[in-house]
Scaffold this motif. Structure first.
Motif, mmCIF file in Angstrom:
data_model
loop_
_atom_site.group_PDB
_atom_site.id
_atom_site.type_symbol
_atom_site.label_atom_id
_atom_site.label_comp_id
_atom_site.label_asym_id
_atom_site.label_seq_id
_atom_site.Cartn_x
_atom_site.Cartn_y
_atom_site.Cartn_z
ATOM 1 N N ASP A 167 0.761 -1.191 -0.051
ATOM 2 C CA ASP A 167 0.087 -0.053 -0.113
ATOM 3 C C ASP A 167 0.862 1.399 -0.165
ATOM 4 O OD1 ASP A 167 -2.470 -1.363 -0.071
ATOM 5 O OD2 ASP A 167 -2.384 -1.646 1.977
ATOM 6 N N LYS A 168 2.100 1.276 0.266
ATOM 7 C CA LYS A 168 2.974 2.236 0.163
ATOM 8 C C LYS A 168 3.556 2.461 -0.950
ATOM 9 C CE LYS A 168 5.735 5.634 2.194
ATOM 10 N NZ LYS A 168 5.088 6.855 2.735
ATOM 11 N N ILE A 169 3.063 3.665 -1.843
ATOM 12 C CA ILE A 169 3.543 3.644 -3.211
ATOM 13 C C ILE A 169 4.499 4.683 -3.538
ATOM 14 C CG2 ILE A 169 1.597 2.317 -3.916
ATOM 15 C CD1 ILE A 169 0.494 5.029 -4.849
ATOM 16 N N ILE A 170 4.573 5.811 -2.572
ATOM 17 C CA ILE A 170 5.533 7.018 -2.895
ATOM 18 C C ILE A 170 6.291 7.111 -1.553
ATOM 19 C CG2 ILE A 170 5.359 9.584 -2.926
ATOM 20 C CD1 ILE A 170 4.348 8.384 -5.363
ATOM 21 N N ILE A 171 7.566 7.259 -1.967
ATOM 22 C CA ILE A 171 8.568 7.595 -0.991
ATOM 23 C C ILE A 171 9.152 9.217 -1.009
ATOM 24 C CG2 ILE A 171 10.612 6.555 -2.112
ATOM 25 C CD1 ILE A 171 10.369 5.369 1.378
ATOM 26 N N PHE A 172 9.365 9.672 -0.174
ATOM 27 C CA PHE A 172 9.822 11.108 -0.201
ATOM 28 C C PHE A 172 11.157 11.200 0.529
ATOM 29 C CE2 PHE A 172 10.193 15.442 1.700
ATOM 30 C CZ PHE A 172 10.216 16.177 0.312
ATOM 31 N N ASP A 173 12.301 11.593 0.048
ATOM 32 C CA ASP A 173 13.608 11.724 0.566
ATOM 33 C C ASP A 173 13.733 13.354 1.222
ATOM 34 O OD1 ASP A 173 16.276 12.193 1.023
ATOM 35 O OD2 ASP A 173 17.010 11.281 -0.618
ATOM 36 N N GLU A 174 13.649 13.744 2.099
ATOM 37 C CA GLU A 174 13.579 15.098 2.795
ATOM 38 C C GLU A 174 15.101 15.607 2.620
ATOM 39 O OE1 GLU A 174 11.722 15.971 6.554
ATOM 40 O OE2 GLU A 174 10.280 14.156 6.202
ATOM 41 N N LYS A 175 15.999 14.947 2.664
ATOM 42 C CA LYS A 175 17.193 15.421 2.703
ATOM 43 C C LYS A 175 17.582 16.107 0.978
ATOM 44 C CE LYS A 175 21.096 13.276 1.617
ATOM 45 N NZ LYS A 175 22.289 12.363 1.263
ATOM 46 N N ASP A 176 17.098 15.290 -0.154
ATOM 47 C CA ASP A 176 17.322 15.691 -1.472
ATOM 48 C C ASP A 176 15.960 16.329 -2.171
ATOM 49 O OD1 ASP A 176 19.866 14.800 -1.375
ATOM 50 O OD2 ASP A 176 19.352 12.765 -1.898
ATOM 51 N N ASN A 177 14.979 16.118 -1.148
ATOM 52 C CA ASN A 177 13.595 16.937 -1.680
ATOM 53 C C ASN A 177 13.175 16.215 -2.985
ATOM 54 O OD1 ASN A 177 11.574 18.579 -1.116
ATOM 55 N ND2 ASN A 177 11.963 19.945 -2.599
ATOM 56 N N ASP A 178 13.420 14.700 -2.924
ATOM 57 C CA ASP A 178 13.102 14.000 -4.105
ATOM 58 C C ASP A 178 11.911 12.878 -3.788
ATOM 59 O OD1 ASP A 178 15.265 14.859 -5.857
ATOM 60 O OD2 ASP A 178 16.204 13.318 -5.195
ATOM 61 N N TYR A 179 11.182 12.755 -4.829
ATOM 62 C CA TYR A 179 9.886 11.725 -4.886
ATOM 63 C C TYR A 179 10.103 10.165 -5.636
ATOM 64 C CZ TYR A 179 7.125 15.753 -2.926
ATOM 65 O OH TYR A 179 6.685 16.671 -2.098
ATOM 66 N N GLY A 180 9.770 9.550 -5.119
ATOM 67 C CA GLY A 180 9.837 8.241 -6.128
ATOM 68 C C GLY A 180 8.863 7.237 -5.875
ATOM 69 N N LEU A 181 8.748 6.580 -6.866
ATOM 70 C CA LEU A 181 7.622 5.353 -6.796
ATOM 71 C C LEU A 181 8.400 4.194 -6.411
ATOM 72 C CD1 LEU A 181 5.934 5.995 -10.183
ATOM 73 C CD2 LEU A 181 4.642 6.437 -7.921
ATOM 74 N N ILE A 182 7.806 3.568 -5.418
ATOM 75 C CA ILE A 182 8.269 2.173 -4.922
ATOM 76 C C ILE A 182 8.282 1.057 -6.051
ATOM 77 C CG2 ILE A 182 8.327 0.490 -3.256
ATOM 78 C CD1 ILE A 182 7.709 2.897 -1.108
ATOM 79 N N ILE A 183 9.441 0.516 -6.401
ATOM 80 C CA ILE A 183 8.967 -0.893 -7.268
ATOM 81 C C ILE A 183 9.006 -1.880 -6.205
ATOM 82 C CG2 ILE A 183 10.298 -2.195 -8.964
ATOM 83 C CD1 ILE A 183 9.957 0.651 -9.832
ATOM 84 N N HIS A 184 7.924 -2.707 -6.185
ATOM 85 C CA HIS A 184 7.698 -3.507 -5.402
ATOM 86 C C HIS A 184 8.152 -5.012 -5.890
ATOM 87 C CE1 HIS A 184 5.520 -1.244 -1.947
ATOM 88 N NE2 HIS A 184 5.015 -0.768 -3.045
ATOM 89 N N ASP A 185 9.649 -5.154 -5.926
ATOM 90 C CA ASP A 185 10.150 -6.477 -6.437
ATOM 91 C C ASP A 185 11.044 -7.118 -5.379
ATOM 92 O OD1 ASP A 185 11.986 -4.745 -6.186
ATOM 93 O OD2 ASP A 185 12.937 -4.837 -8.083
ATOM 94 N N GLY A 202 12.958 -5.755 -3.368
ATOM 95 C CA GLY A 202 14.072 -4.997 -2.998
ATOM 96 C C GLY A 202 13.814 -3.605 -2.556
ATOM 97 N N SER A 203 14.749 -2.613 -2.683
ATOM 98 C CA SER A 203 14.454 -1.343 -2.149
ATOM 99 C C SER A 203 14.527 -0.246 -3.220
ATOM 100 C CB SER A 203 15.408 -0.959 -1.165
ATOM 101 O OG SER A 203 16.838 -0.982 -1.410
ATOM 102 N N SER A 204 14.127 -0.802 -4.617
ATOM 103 C CA SER A 204 14.338 0.270 -5.545
ATOM 104 C C SER A 204 13.287 1.342 -5.905
ATOM 105 C CB SER A 204 14.365 -0.544 -6.872
ATOM 106 O OG SER A 204 15.360 -1.430 -7.025
ATOM 107 N N THR A 205 13.442 2.292 -6.156
ATOM 108 C CA THR A 205 12.571 3.270 -6.528
ATOM 109 C C THR A 205 12.807 4.139 -7.875
ATOM 110 O OG1 THR A 205 13.869 5.153 -5.859
ATOM 111 C CG2 THR A 205 12.274 4.157 -4.186
#
Length: 65
Positions: A28-46, A48-51
């Motif tokens: 159910d978690k589909i978006i990840i936000f990196d506060e340090k770099d101010n980047d958004y990513g779609l989580i690849i549910h495979d 691993g920890s890919s975005t």
């Protein structure tokens, strides 16, 4: 000032699962936000920890910083 572009983005960025501690294990978690770099990513549910970095909001279409 709003931190995220729209309510939908804010909801998905701040979503906390009651079952999965690791966001990469939660379907159910589909978006990840990196506060340090101010980047958004779609989580690849495979398993691993890919975005995949996104530069536009999937809900409102706003350009993400």
């Amino acid at each position: 000032m709003k931190k995220h572009c729209c309510e939908d983005m804010a909801y998905h960025v701040n979503f906390k699962c009651d079952v999965h501690e690791n966001p990469f294990e939660c379907p159910d978690k589909i978006i990840i936000f990196d506060e340090k770099d101010n980047d958004y990513g779609l989580i690849i549910h495979d398993g691993g920890s890919s975005t995949l970095e996104i530069i536009f909001c999937p809900w409102c279409g706003s350009k993400l910083q």
